[in-house]
Design an enzyme around this catalytic site. Sequence first.
Site, mmCIF file in Angstrom:
data_model
loop_
_atom_site.group_PDB
_atom_site.id
_atom_site.type_symbol
_atom_site.label_atom_id
_atom_site.label_comp_id
_atom_site.label_asym_id
_atom_site.label_seq_id
_atom_site.Cartn_x
_atom_site.Cartn_y
_atom_site.Cartn_z
ATOM 1 N N ARG A 95 -27.549 -0.951 -16.255
ATOM 2 C CA ARG A 95 -28.123 0.321 -16.697
ATOM 3 C C ARG A 95 -27.104 1.064 -17.546
ATOM 4 O O ARG A 95 -25.897 0.976 -17.301
ATOM 5 C CB ARG A 95 -28.508 1.164 -15.489
ATOM 6 C CG ARG A 95 -29.537 0.507 -14.594
ATOM 7 C CD ARG A 95 -30.191 1.512 -13.675
ATOM 8 N NE ARG A 95 -29.269 2.102 -12.734
ATOM 9 C CZ ARG A 95 -29.026 1.619 -11.514
ATOM 10 N NH1 ARG A 95 -29.659 0.535 -11.113
ATOM 11 N NH2 ARG A 95 -28.180 2.208 -10.712
ATOM 12 N N ASP B 127 -27.414 -11.923 -30.965
ATOM 13 C CA ASP B 127 -28.555 -11.145 -30.459
ATOM 14 C C ASP B 127 -28.736 -9.874 -31.273
ATOM 15 O O ASP B 127 -28.934 -8.793 -30.723
ATOM 16 C CB ASP B 127 -28.357 -10.818 -28.969
ATOM 17 C CG ASP B 127 -29.668 -10.354 -28.309
ATOM 18 O OD1 ASP B 127 -30.753 -10.657 -28.853
ATOM 19 O OD2 ASP B 127 -29.609 -9.685 -27.268
HETATM 20 N N1 LIG Z 1 -22.706 3.145 -26.921
HETATM 21 C C1 LIG Z 1 -23.958 3.482 -26.672
HETATM 22 N N2 LIG Z 1 -24.413 4.716 -26.951
HETATM 23 C C2 LIG Z 1 -25.691 5.056 -26.686
HETATM 24 N N3 LIG Z 1 -26.608 4.222 -26.175
HETATM 25 C C3 LIG Z 1 -26.231 2.980 -25.876
HETATM 26 C C4 LIG Z 1 -24.887 2.536 -26.098
HETATM 27 N N4 LIG Z 1 -24.796 1.242 -25.719
HETATM 28 C C5 LIG Z 1 -26.028 0.893 -25.270
HETATM 29 N N5 LIG Z 1 -26.900 1.930 -25.358
HETATM 30 C C6 LIG Z 1 -28.328 1.932 -25.017
HETATM 31 O O1 LIG Z 1 -28.539 1.119 -23.879
HETATM 32 C C7 LIG Z 1 -29.404 0.016 -24.195
HETATM 33 C C8 LIG Z 1 -28.976 -1.225 -23.427
HETATM 34 O O2 LIG Z 1 -27.630 -1.552 -23.751
HETATM 35 P P1 LIG Z 1 -27.168 -3.050 -23.991
HETATM 36 O O3 LIG Z 1 -28.022 -3.637 -25.081
HETATM 37 O O4 LIG Z 1 -25.704 -3.061 -24.204
HETATM 38 O O5 LIG Z 1 -27.513 -3.684 -22.584
HETATM 39 P P2 LIG Z 1 -28.220 -5.049 -22.231
HETATM 40 O O6 LIG Z 1 -28.245 -5.086 -20.742
HETATM 41 O O7 LIG Z 1 -27.559 -6.191 -22.906
HETATM 42 O O8 LIG Z 1 -29.650 -4.773 -22.825
HETATM 43 P P3 LIG Z 1 -30.725 -5.749 -23.519
HETATM 44 O O9 LIG Z 1 -31.145 -6.694 -22.474
HETATM 45 O O10 LIG Z 1 -31.822 -4.781 -23.916
HETATM 46 O O11 LIG Z 1 -30.045 -6.376 -24.706
HETATM 47 C C9 LIG Z 1 -29.304 -0.118 -25.718
HETATM 48 O O12 LIG Z 1 -30.459 -0.699 -26.249
HETATM 49 C C10 LIG Z 1 -29.143 1.329 -26.143
HETATM 50 O O13 LIG Z 1 -30.418 1.960 -26.170
#
Ligand SMILES: Nc1ncnc2c1ncn2[C@@H]1O[C@H](COP(=O)(O)OP(=O)(O)OP(=O)(O)O)[C@@H](O)[C@H]1O
Length: 403
Positions: free
Chosen positions: A33, A156
């Site tokens: 999260r 990705d």
């Molecule tokens: N530095 C940041 N600033 C603001 N929002 C962020 C940042 N990093 C991530 N987010 C938000 O959080 C979401 C999920 O982050 P991230 O993609 O790193 O995680 P994930 O678990 O790999 O997600 P996914 O499975 O959707 O790729 C991003 O799509 C974005 O909306």
Amino acid sequence: MLAEFRAKRETERVRVEAKYQVLGFISSGTYGRVYKAKAKKTVKSADGEEKELVYAIKKFKPDKEGDIHTYTGISQSACREISLCRELRHQNIVSLQEVLLEDNSIHMVFEFAEHDFLVNNQHERKPIPEFTIKSFLWQLLNGVAYLHANWVLHRDLKPANILVTNDGVVKIGDLGLARIYERPLQPLFNGDKVVVTIWYRAPELLLGSRHYTKAIDIWAIGCIFAELLTLRPIFKGEEAKMDNKKNVPFQKNQLTKIFEVLGKPTKDQWPTIDQQPEYHNLSGFRSSPNRLHEFYQTCSSKSDAGYELLAAMLGYDPIMRITAEEALHHPYFEEEPTPSMDSFEGQPYQYPSRAVKSEDNNMRVPPTVPSAVQGQAGATHGGTRGKHGHNGKDEGRPPKRRG
Ligand SMILES: Nc1ncnc2c1ncn2[C@@H]1O[C@H](COP(=O)(O)OP(=O)(O)OP(=O)(O)O)[C@@H](O)[C@H]1O
């Protein structure tokens, strides 16, 4: 003795909430999260004013066994993301402030980005100014050229992973799938089923290629460029799921979507196409013409150079596909309006800000709303540029990649 040592270390360890105040919940991803938080310590700006520093904290899910959380080590994805983020330093790559371990979960603290490229789920599909799109694209290519020069593939790239700060600076995020590759190319397929969300997946991957290259990231950038120009995914296919025997299915629907715009690939366009593992499946498709130019007429840009760049990024043959470095020098970027490091500079357009659910500000308790509708609820900490958050409709988000 060991218990005593552990207890001592536990008290010495900096608690996340001692350093940061959580402002709200942003999103749940595959691996955990993400929360918006501010540092409890303010800093003094050059003019002596107290300044608050805002961050995004990604809390990785602990491993789960039944209902019991057990700590069995740091996941491969967290490891990759941490090690790459620590080594890579570039204006267009999201910067990692620090990593904290608490409650058996990794917490990665990133600089906060108010916006992202996820615009296809906006209520009012208001075209994004060409200056902003061009600045976004140039900076995205700039970050990817840096990754590629350092032998890193992102793997990705999709709108949700491309962040934008309040100052209009693009920050490539989510390096959880990024991977260092070497020459000669290593097969990156085995044991790594997860490869790029389907809408942005390159044709060579859809045709079963096991060796993949920088060209895969460029295809994704081509799809993202088209999406910024129309506010709709260009190839919105449906992913065929793996069967019980874990056979990798042929992605017929996604290829159909691509062929509808680019035509069925010919040997002239892609001389080694017959060496692709799934080539035999192409006999089921009729030949069709390339309609990219027609598609471009529906885009918000009327630039011929823009069309040529798009076509070069969506070239079928991965060997001939334009590279990030070449794309940065494309005539499209020399034509007015020329790109800037502040993509919002002088634009009256209010670019949408991300929604933050301020009532979910306890990192220990999962958010109250399922992730699919998270953007619809809660107060938005809007930046100065945007007033409305994403509406969070699921239709705009591609299906999740497999983990
Ligand atoms: N530095 C940041 N600033 C603001 N929002 C962020 C940042 N990093 C991530 N987010 C938000 O959080 C979401 C999920 O982050 P991230 O993609 O790193 O995680 P994930 O678990 O790999 O997600 P996914 O499975 O959707 O790729 C991003 O799509 C974005 O909306």
